[in-house]
Structures are given as C-alpha cells and as structure tokens.
Design a protein around this motif. Structure first.
Motif, mmCIF file in Angstrom:
data_model
loop_
_atom_site.group_PDB
_atom_site.id
_atom_site.type_symbol
_atom_site.label_atom_id
_atom_site.label_comp_id
_atom_site.label_asym_id
_atom_site.label_seq_id
_atom_site.Cartn_x
_atom_site.Cartn_y
_atom_site.Cartn_z
ATOM 1 N N PHE A 39 34.360 20.040 93.580
ATOM 2 C CA PHE A 39 33.416 20.869 92.833
ATOM 3 C C PHE A 39 34.081 22.110 92.261
ATOM 4 O O PHE A 39 33.742 22.542 91.154
ATOM 5 C CB PHE A 39 32.212 21.252 93.690
ATOM 6 N N ILE A 40 35.037 22.684 92.981
ATOM 7 C CA ILE A 40 35.781 23.817 92.434
ATOM 8 C C ILE A 40 36.574 23.376 91.206
ATOM 9 O O ILE A 40 36.622 24.068 90.193
ATOM 10 C CB ILE A 40 36.698 24.438 93.503
ATOM 11 N N GLY A 41 37.198 22.202 91.291
ATOM 12 C CA GLY A 41 37.935 21.663 90.154
ATOM 13 C C GLY A 41 37.036 21.388 88.962
ATOM 14 O O GLY A 41 37.386 21.692 87.826
ATOM 15 N N ILE A 42 35.873 20.811 89.210
ATOM 16 C CA ILE A 42 34.926 20.539 88.127
ATOM 17 C C ILE A 42 34.470 21.845 87.482
ATOM 18 O O ILE A 42 34.402 21.956 86.253
ATOM 19 C CB ILE A 42 33.733 19.719 88.641
ATOM 20 N N TYR A 43 34.161 22.842 88.313
ATOM 21 C CA TYR A 43 33.750 24.149 87.779
ATOM 22 C C TYR A 43 34.851 24.742 86.899
ATOM 23 O O TYR A 43 34.592 25.223 85.797
ATOM 24 C CB TYR A 43 33.423 25.114 88.922
ATOM 25 N N TYR A 44 36.101 24.690 87.402
ATOM 26 C CA TYR A 44 37.199 25.277 86.644
ATOM 27 C C TYR A 44 37.429 24.527 85.338
ATOM 28 O O TYR A 44 37.662 25.140 84.294
ATOM 29 C CB TYR A 44 38.486 25.289 87.487
ATOM 30 N N PHE A 45 37.353 23.203 85.378
ATOM 31 C CA PHE A 45 37.578 22.417 84.160
ATOM 32 C C PHE A 45 36.460 22.618 83.145
ATOM 33 O O PHE A 45 36.700 22.548 81.941
ATOM 34 C CB PHE A 45 37.717 20.935 84.512
ATOM 35 N N LYS A 46 35.229 22.852 83.599
ATOM 36 C CA LYS A 46 34.140 23.132 82.655
ATOM 37 C C LYS A 46 34.290 24.520 82.033
ATOM 38 O O LYS A 46 33.963 24.721 80.863
ATOM 39 C CB LYS A 46 32.786 23.049 83.362
ATOM 40 N N THR A 47 34.750 25.466 82.824
ATOM 41 C CA THR A 47 34.858 26.845 82.356
ATOM 42 C C THR A 47 36.023 27.026 81.390
ATOM 43 O O THR A 47 35.884 27.707 80.376
ATOM 44 C CB THR A 47 35.023 27.802 83.554
ATOM 45 N N TYR A 48 37.176 26.442 81.716
ATOM 46 C CA TYR A 48 38.379 26.622 80.896
ATOM 47 C C TYR A 48 38.807 25.265 80.362
ATOM 48 O O TYR A 48 39.211 24.383 81.119
ATOM 49 C CB TYR A 48 39.501 27.266 81.720
ATOM 50 N N GLU A 49 38.756 25.100 79.047
ATOM 51 C CA GLU A 49 39.018 23.807 78.429
ATOM 52 C C GLU A 49 40.447 23.662 77.910
ATOM 53 O O GLU A 49 40.790 22.632 77.347
ATOM 54 C CB GLU A 49 38.015 23.570 77.307
ATOM 55 N N SER A 50 41.287 24.646 78.117
ATOM 56 C CA SER A 50 42.668 24.585 77.666
ATOM 57 C C SER A 50 43.477 23.642 78.568
ATOM 58 O O SER A 50 43.349 23.660 79.788
ATOM 59 C CB SER A 50 43.275 25.986 77.713
ATOM 60 N N LYS A 51 44.320 22.818 77.949
ATOM 61 C CA LYS A 51 45.157 21.889 78.721
ATOM 62 C C LYS A 51 46.127 22.640 79.625
ATOM 63 O O LYS A 51 46.385 22.233 80.751
ATOM 64 C CB LYS A 51 45.932 20.958 77.795
ATOM 65 N N GLY A 52 46.662 23.724 79.110
ATOM 66 C CA GLY A 52 47.613 24.515 79.892
ATOM 67 C C GLY A 52 46.992 25.094 81.150
ATOM 68 O O GLY A 52 47.609 25.074 82.219
#
Length: 91
Positions: A39-52
């Motif tokens: 869930f932390i990973g999902i939250y982070y990926f939704k918030t920041y969409e940059s590949k880097g």
C-alpha cells in the motif's frame, strides 16, 4: 525537497515493513506487513508518476531493507517489536 523527503520516508517505511515480513514467523501478521509495504508503494506510485522517482523508490527501499537487516542483526533484535532474526534460536 518535498519529493526527496517523501521518497526517503516512504522507502524507509517500505524497507522496514519488508524486513519485518522477512523475519516474522508464519502467521497472519506476516502478510499484514507485506500488504502495508504494498500500500505504501501504491500510494507513492499514484502520487509521483515520474519513472525516475519510481525507480528510486524501489532501489532506496531495497537499500533500507539491507541496511536495516545489517543493523538489527548486529543489535540482535528489532527493539520495538522484540523480534529476533530467524535462525538465531538454537533448540
């Protein structure tokens, strides 16, 4: 600055939860820690969409996981949870 702090905070939490997941004996709590990291990973990926930033999140989480493993093995347990590394108890 905010992106860096969020990267470090989310990576630290995910790394810590993965460490607890890998040390915990087989029980339902083990999977709760795994879901927390997910869930932390999902939250982070939704918030920041940059590949880097996404690649950095995964790499920094793994670095925290390895570093925390080394530190807690040297200490002999995770202090708050009183959880010892697997294979430490010789019966």
């Amino acid at each position: 600055m905010k992106k860096t702090l969020m990267l470090l905070l989310c990576s630290f939490l995910a790394g810590h939860l993965l460490l607890i997941f890998s040390w915990h004996e087989f029980s339902i709590f083990r999977y709760i820690y795994s879901l927390g990291a997910l869930f932390i990973g999902i939250y982070y990926f939704k918030t920041y969409e940059s590949k880097g930033l996404r690649i950095s999140f995964i790499l920094v989480s793994l670095v925290f996981w390895v570093l925390l493993t080394i530190v807690y093995v040297m200490i002999g347990k995770i202090p708050i949870l009183n959880l010892e590394p697997p294979g430490l108890k010789l019966e």
